[in-house]
Design a protein around this motif. Sequence first.
Motif, mmCIF file in Angstrom:
data_model
loop_
_atom_site.group_PDB
_atom_site.id
_atom_site.type_symbol
_atom_site.label_atom_id
_atom_site.label_comp_id
_atom_site.label_asym_id
_atom_site.label_seq_id
_atom_site.Cartn_x
_atom_site.Cartn_y
_atom_site.Cartn_z
ATOM 1 N N GLY A 120 0.811 -1.210 0.000
ATOM 2 C CA GLY A 120 0.000 0.000 0.000
ATOM 3 C C GLY A 120 0.847 1.265 0.000
ATOM 4 O O GLY A 120 2.067 1.214 0.228
ATOM 5 N N PRO A 121 0.219 2.424 -0.253
ATOM 6 C CA PRO A 121 0.960 3.690 -0.262
ATOM 7 C C PRO A 121 1.648 3.947 1.069
ATOM 8 O O PRO A 121 1.016 3.934 2.126
ATOM 9 C CB PRO A 121 -0.143 4.736 -0.522
ATOM 10 C CG PRO A 121 -1.252 3.977 -1.172
ATOM 11 C CD PRO A 121 -1.211 2.606 -0.564
ATOM 12 N N LYS A 122 2.950 4.126 1.030
ATOM 13 C CA LYS A 122 3.772 4.379 2.217
ATOM 14 C C LYS A 122 3.590 3.298 3.289
ATOM 15 O O LYS A 122 3.697 3.563 4.485
ATOM 16 C CB LYS A 122 3.451 5.754 2.793
ATOM 17 C CG LYS A 122 3.759 6.897 1.842
ATOM 18 C CD LYS A 122 3.478 8.248 2.477
ATOM 19 C CE LYS A 122 3.821 9.378 1.517
ATOM 20 N NZ LYS A 122 3.553 10.712 2.128
ATOM 21 N N GLY A 123 3.298 2.070 2.830
ATOM 22 C CA GLY A 123 3.164 0.955 3.762
ATOM 23 C C GLY A 123 1.842 0.925 4.511
ATOM 24 O O GLY A 123 1.692 0.169 5.479
ATOM 25 N N SER A 124 0.862 1.700 4.043
ATOM 26 C CA SER A 124 -0.390 1.837 4.795
ATOM 27 C C SER A 124 -1.204 0.552 4.851
ATOM 28 O O SER A 124 -1.816 0.236 5.879
ATOM 29 C CB SER A 124 -1.248 2.951 4.187
ATOM 30 O OG SER A 124 -1.548 2.669 2.821
ATOM 31 N N ARG A 125 -1.202 -0.211 3.766
ATOM 32 C CA ARG A 125 -2.058 -1.402 3.742
ATOM 33 C C ARG A 125 -1.492 -2.524 4.597
ATOM 34 O O ARG A 125 -2.213 -3.169 5.359
ATOM 35 C CB ARG A 125 -2.270 -1.888 2.315
ATOM 36 C CG ARG A 125 -3.400 -2.895 2.196
ATOM 37 C CD ARG A 125 -3.915 -2.974 0.781
ATOM 38 N NE ARG A 125 -5.245 -3.570 0.733
ATOM 39 C CZ ARG A 125 -5.975 -3.659 -0.368
ATOM 40 N NH1 ARG A 125 -5.504 -3.166 -1.501
ATOM 41 N NH2 ARG A 125 -7.171 -4.210 -0.333
ATOM 42 N N ILE A 126 -0.203 -2.774 4.469
ATOM 43 C CA ILE A 126 0.385 -3.849 5.268
ATOM 44 C C ILE A 126 0.356 -3.481 6.750
ATOM 45 O O ILE A 126 0.184 -4.350 7.619
ATOM 46 C CB ILE A 126 1.820 -4.174 4.784
ATOM 47 C CG1 ILE A 126 2.242 -5.546 5.300
ATOM 48 C CG2 ILE A 126 2.820 -3.109 5.207
ATOM 49 C CD1 ILE A 126 3.501 -6.077 4.627
ATOM 50 N N LYS A 127 0.469 -2.193 7.053
ATOM 51 C CA LYS A 127 0.363 -1.749 8.448
ATOM 52 C C LYS A 127 -1.057 -1.978 8.961
ATOM 53 O O LYS A 127 -1.242 -2.408 10.114
ATOM 54 C CB LYS A 127 0.721 -0.272 8.565
ATOM 55 C CG LYS A 127 0.686 0.249 9.996
ATOM 56 C CD LYS A 127 1.091 1.717 10.065
ATOM 57 C CE LYS A 127 1.159 2.201 11.516
ATOM 58 N NZ LYS A 127 -0.132 2.085 12.221
ATOM 59 N N ALA A 128 -2.049 -1.720 8.108
ATOM 60 C CA ALA A 128 -3.437 -1.934 8.516
ATOM 61 C C ALA A 128 -3.707 -3.414 8.772
ATOM 62 O O ALA A 128 -4.434 -3.773 9.702
ATOM 63 C CB ALA A 128 -4.379 -1.396 7.447
ATOM 64 N N ILE A 129 -3.110 -4.288 7.940
ATOM 65 C CA ILE A 129 -3.270 -5.731 8.138
ATOM 66 C C ILE A 129 -2.644 -6.135 9.466
ATOM 67 O O ILE A 129 -3.237 -6.897 10.247
ATOM 68 C CB ILE A 129 -2.634 -6.517 6.981
ATOM 69 C CG1 ILE A 129 -3.365 -6.239 5.665
ATOM 70 C CG2 ILE A 129 -2.643 -8.019 7.276
ATOM 71 C CD1 ILE A 129 -2.700 -6.845 4.438
ATOM 72 N N ARG A 130 -1.464 -5.616 9.748
ATOM 73 C CA ARG A 130 -0.793 -5.937 11.006
ATOM 74 C C ARG A 130 -1.609 -5.449 12.204
ATOM 75 O O ARG A 130 -1.812 -6.183 13.172
ATOM 76 C CB ARG A 130 0.592 -5.288 11.032
ATOM 77 C CG ARG A 130 1.597 -5.888 10.060
ATOM 78 C CD ARG A 130 2.811 -4.991 9.926
ATOM 79 N NE ARG A 130 3.826 -5.557 9.058
ATOM 80 C CZ ARG A 130 4.840 -4.858 8.541
ATOM 81 N NH1 ARG A 130 4.958 -3.570 8.816
ATOM 82 N NH2 ARG A 130 5.727 -5.452 7.754
ATOM 83 N N ASP A 131 -2.067 -4.202 12.123
ATOM 84 C CA ASP A 131 -2.783 -3.607 13.254
ATOM 85 C C ASP A 131 -4.117 -4.298 13.518
ATOM 86 O O ASP A 131 -4.486 -4.551 14.671
ATOM 87 C CB ASP A 131 -3.015 -2.121 12.999
ATOM 88 C CG ASP A 131 -1.719 -1.310 13.029
ATOM 89 O OD1 ASP A 131 -0.699 -1.840 13.515
ATOM 90 O OD2 ASP A 131 -1.739 -0.164 12.552
ATOM 91 N N SER A 132 -4.858 -4.596 12.458
ATOM 92 C CA SER A 132 -6.197 -5.161 12.644
ATOM 93 C C SER A 132 -6.166 -6.637 13.030
ATOM 94 O O SER A 132 -7.052 -7.122 13.733
ATOM 95 C CB SER A 132 -7.031 -4.974 11.367
ATOM 96 O OG SER A 132 -6.448 -5.667 10.279
ATOM 97 N N SER A 133 -5.132 -7.366 12.565
ATOM 98 C CA SER A 133 -5.064 -8.804 12.854
ATOM 99 C C SER A 133 -4.214 -9.130 14.076
ATOM 100 O O SER A 133 -4.429 -10.150 14.747
ATOM 101 C CB SER A 133 -4.488 -9.557 11.648
ATOM 102 O OG SER A 133 -3.118 -9.234 11.446
ATOM 103 N N GLY A 134 -3.234 -8.280 14.363
ATOM 104 C CA GLY A 134 -2.298 -8.572 15.448
ATOM 105 C C GLY A 134 -1.129 -9.422 15.012
ATOM 106 O O GLY A 134 -0.286 -9.802 15.825
ATOM 107 N N CYS A 135 -1.053 -9.744 13.727
ATOM 108 C CA CYS A 135 0.045 -10.553 13.187
ATOM 109 C C CYS A 135 1.169 -9.677 12.648
ATOM 110 O O CYS A 135 0.964 -8.512 12.293
ATOM 111 C CB CYS A 135 -0.458 -11.444 12.048
ATOM 112 S SG CYS A 135 -1.219 -12.982 12.569
ATOM 113 N N LYS A 136 2.350 -10.254 12.568
ATOM 114 C CA LYS A 136 3.457 -9.645 11.827
ATOM 115 C C LYS A 136 3.339 -10.142 10.393
ATOM 116 O O LYS A 136 3.180 -11.344 10.163
ATOM 117 C CB LYS A 136 4.796 -10.066 12.419
ATOM 118 C CG LYS A 136 4.936 -9.790 13.910
ATOM 119 C CD LYS A 136 6.150 -10.530 14.471
ATOM 120 C CE LYS A 136 6.175 -10.456 15.987
ATOM 121 N NZ LYS A 136 7.255 -11.300 16.559
#
Length: 267
Positions: free
Chosen positions: A124-140
């Motif tokens: 995602g733009p500036k890492g936004s999507r992968i950060k959202a996946i991490r934050d919402s799921s709790g996974c790395k």
Amino acid sequence: QGWAGGGRRILHGFKMLVPDSLVPSVIGVGGATKKQLEESHGVRLRVSSRDEVYPGTRCRVVVISAQSPGQVISVVLDMAYRAVEQAKRDGPPRTEQESVFGKEADEVVLRGAVLHTLSSAIIGPKGSRIKAIRDSSGCKVYLENNIFDGHQMLRIIGTPRCLQPALEQVMRVLEEEMTEAQVRSYIAKASVENRETPSGKGDRGRKGGGKGEWRDERPMAALPGGFRRSRSRSRSWSKEKGQNHARRRSVSGPRAGAAVACSSSAS
């Protein structure tokens, strides 16, 4: 999800990476376990040969194809559970590449191979999507930098409770960005050649489409006790009359430290 011409996509896929020493857990004697997985989840599985491992690892490629993303997700979690159970029986791994124990307690490590042309969509733009996946799921969630034969290794690391929502969100990206023709090409080969691909923007998959609701019209099959589904607040599944709404129940994962690992130890 609808496609051009009013058609509905009928093919979905994913490439899971499983350590060679744990492949018997998904094949079984005479292919019995593989057949059981295919029948219970409604999928097709193809496994690379022993000399066709993902470059730089001791992992073989398990290609999954199905008629719905829910079927793909459920069989991935089922195979992860089976691999973890075999790892607990087998004891310590012979090599670090076959390690099944994460650095943190209760972690499970799931690896797959995704098309590198989709990496920007996952990040995602500036890492936004992968950060959202991490934050919402709790996974790395990580994408390895190396690109082999047009693929990058995906790692999802966390407790069984968070593994499924993270995988679902990654699958959502693949569903939004790939045409059916790209899916067919992606799952056509069960091996990833040891041919490093220069990084670059390349083909970023389908453009413009895929921003609507992700619909899955087939319920996910029941999983072993180690991976149960919890309710989702972020997913949007279609609900046809007479069909079960796909659910995620609370997860009581395998024992602490278990992991499905393929290369270097979990970060």
